[in-house]
Design a protein around this motif. Structure first.
Motif, short mmCIF file in Angstrom:
data_model
loop_
_atom_site.label_atom_id
_atom_site.label_comp_id
_atom_site.label_asym_id
_atom_site.label_seq_id
_atom_site.Cartn_x
_atom_site.Cartn_y
_atom_site.Cartn_z
N GLY B 107 0.78 -1.23 0.00
CA GLY B 107 0.00 0.00 0.00
C GLY B 107 0.81 1.29 0.00
O GLY B 107 0.25 2.38 0.04
N LYS B 108 2.13 1.14 -0.03
CA LYS B 108 3.00 2.32 -0.05
C LYS B 108 2.66 3.24 -1.23
O LYS B 108 2.35 2.77 -2.32
N ILE B 109 2.68 4.54 -1.01
CA ILE B 109 2.38 5.49 -2.08
C ILE B 109 3.60 6.36 -2.37
O ILE B 109 4.13 7.01 -1.47
N VAL B 110 4.05 6.36 -3.62
CA VAL B 110 5.16 7.23 -4.03
C VAL B 110 4.58 8.28 -4.97
O VAL B 110 3.85 7.95 -5.90
N GLU B 111 4.87 9.54 -4.71
CA GLU B 111 4.37 10.59 -5.57
C GLU B 111 5.37 10.89 -6.67
O GLU B 111 6.57 10.82 -6.45
N PHE B 112 4.86 11.22 -7.84
CA PHE B 112 5.78 11.61 -8.91
C PHE B 112 5.13 12.68 -9.77
O PHE B 112 3.91 12.87 -9.75
N HIS B 113 5.97 13.37 -10.48
CA HIS B 113 5.47 14.40 -11.39
C HIS B 113 6.19 14.22 -12.71
O HIS B 113 7.40 14.00 -12.74
N ASN B 114 5.45 14.30 -13.80
CA ASN B 114 6.08 14.14 -15.11
C ASN B 114 5.46 15.11 -16.11
O ASN B 114 4.32 14.94 -16.55
N ASP B 115 6.24 16.11 -16.47
CA ASP B 115 5.76 17.15 -17.39
C ASP B 115 5.37 16.61 -18.75
O ASP B 115 4.41 17.07 -19.36
N GLU B 116 6.13 15.61 -19.22
CA GLU B 116 5.83 15.05 -20.53
C GLU B 116 4.42 14.45 -20.56
O GLU B 116 3.66 14.66 -21.51
N ILE B 117 4.08 13.71 -19.49
CA ILE B 117 2.73 13.13 -19.41
C ILE B 117 1.68 14.23 -19.37
O ILE B 117 0.67 14.17 -20.07
N GLU B 118 1.94 15.26 -18.56
CA GLU B 118 0.98 16.37 -18.45
C GLU B 118 0.72 17.01 -19.82
O GLU B 118 -0.42 17.31 -20.18
N GLU B 119 1.78 17.18 -20.57
CA GLU B 119 1.64 17.78 -21.90
C GLU B 119 0.85 16.87 -22.83
O GLU B 119 -0.01 17.33 -23.59
N LEU B 120 1.15 15.57 -22.76
CA LEU B 120 0.44 14.60 -23.60
C LEU B 120 -1.05 14.57 -23.26
O LEU B 120 -1.91 14.46 -24.14
#
Lengths: 147, 147
Positions: B107-120
């Motif tokens: 159940g561990k949660i790791v946060e991430f951010h990815n500009d490429e995905i946001e743009e897509l």
DNA sequence: TATTTTATTGAGATTAAGTCTCATTAAAAT
DNA sequence: ATTTTAATGAGACTTAATCTCAATAAAATA
């Protein structure tokens, strides 16, 4: 071709997955899998229950929910949350996988597939040392008709 | 700096959003927003209810749920489904937005951010003539410790 | 500032998605 | 054919989320 090759292959997939995991290849699991497999709709547990009933099958709601859990766990179907209170499910065709774009005004669902995103997902999981299994990805907005 | 500028700015954001939509800037909405804003946790309605109770506030569960709906609708918080039966919410910092990578074993949660995905995502919505508002994006897998 | 209007709140009843129990059934192993 | 044990059915149960309606308090108006 009279033979439904596609069905034979997917039923085989279910059988092999269950055997691999030490689970039983039951009549009910076959029926539920076949029901999900033969339609592109995003269906909730209740819809599957009534679809099977309509075909004359006596099956318990508990079995629907339990089977769905197994199918999701082993990636045979995908879970989808469109924002109403129920979970929806659909056949996961690994070679024609898609995500969802949902209109928050009228509820319309547009399916899309994007290889670049899929690649980025794998890359991100790898960066964090996760063994990637699946994803849940919904985009929300207002569709052309509702603007 | 003695003054909590960040708080003033975000409270102003709530006020302006509510006014723009013709809704009222109530004590309860301020408290719920402040509670979500001041923590990075992924909290469910019940946790927010008890957090406010602990601070001596008398507030109804119904108000929590209703306020959450408003905050999600106007993009002040994000909704998140990690696969247990409850909806979770978190403050949506538009300038530090992130998605989630969830371990299906622990159940561990790791946060991430990815500009490429946001743009897509924006690109895909545009291609389908949707006015993009927000997304829900979770990756599932097995983390390093559980492998 | 006092009054009016109307959205919001509180408390608890209600709904419904999903889970659990346990006796019975049926896969699959022997 | 027999044994073992996972899966099923039926319905009770749990609980996240919604609904109701009288009371309250924002905000508009005088």
């Amino acid at each position: 071709m009279r033979l439904n090759l596609n069905k034979i292959i997917t039923m085989q997939l279910l059988k092999e997955t269950l055997q691999r995991e030490g689970l039983r290849y039951t009549k009910q699991r076959q029926e539920i899998w076949n029901e999900l497999r033969s339609s592109n709709e995003h269906r909730d547990a209740e819809e599957i229950f009534f679809a099977l009933r309509k075909r004359g099958l006596e099956i318990s709601r508990a079995t629907i929910y339990r089977t769905i859990d197994v199918l999701v766990k082993y990636n045979l179907i995908d879970k989808l949350d469109i924002g109403d209170g129920r979970a929806r499910f659909e056949y996961n065709d690994k070679y024609l996988h898609h995500d969802h774009l949902i209109c928050t005004s009228c509820g319309k669902i547009v399916e899309f597939h994007n290889d670049e995103i899929e690649e980025l997902q794998k890359k991100i999981a790898k960066q964090h040392n996760f063994k990637f299994s699946h994803h849940s990805h919904q985009l929300f907005g207002i569709c052309e008709d509702c603007k």
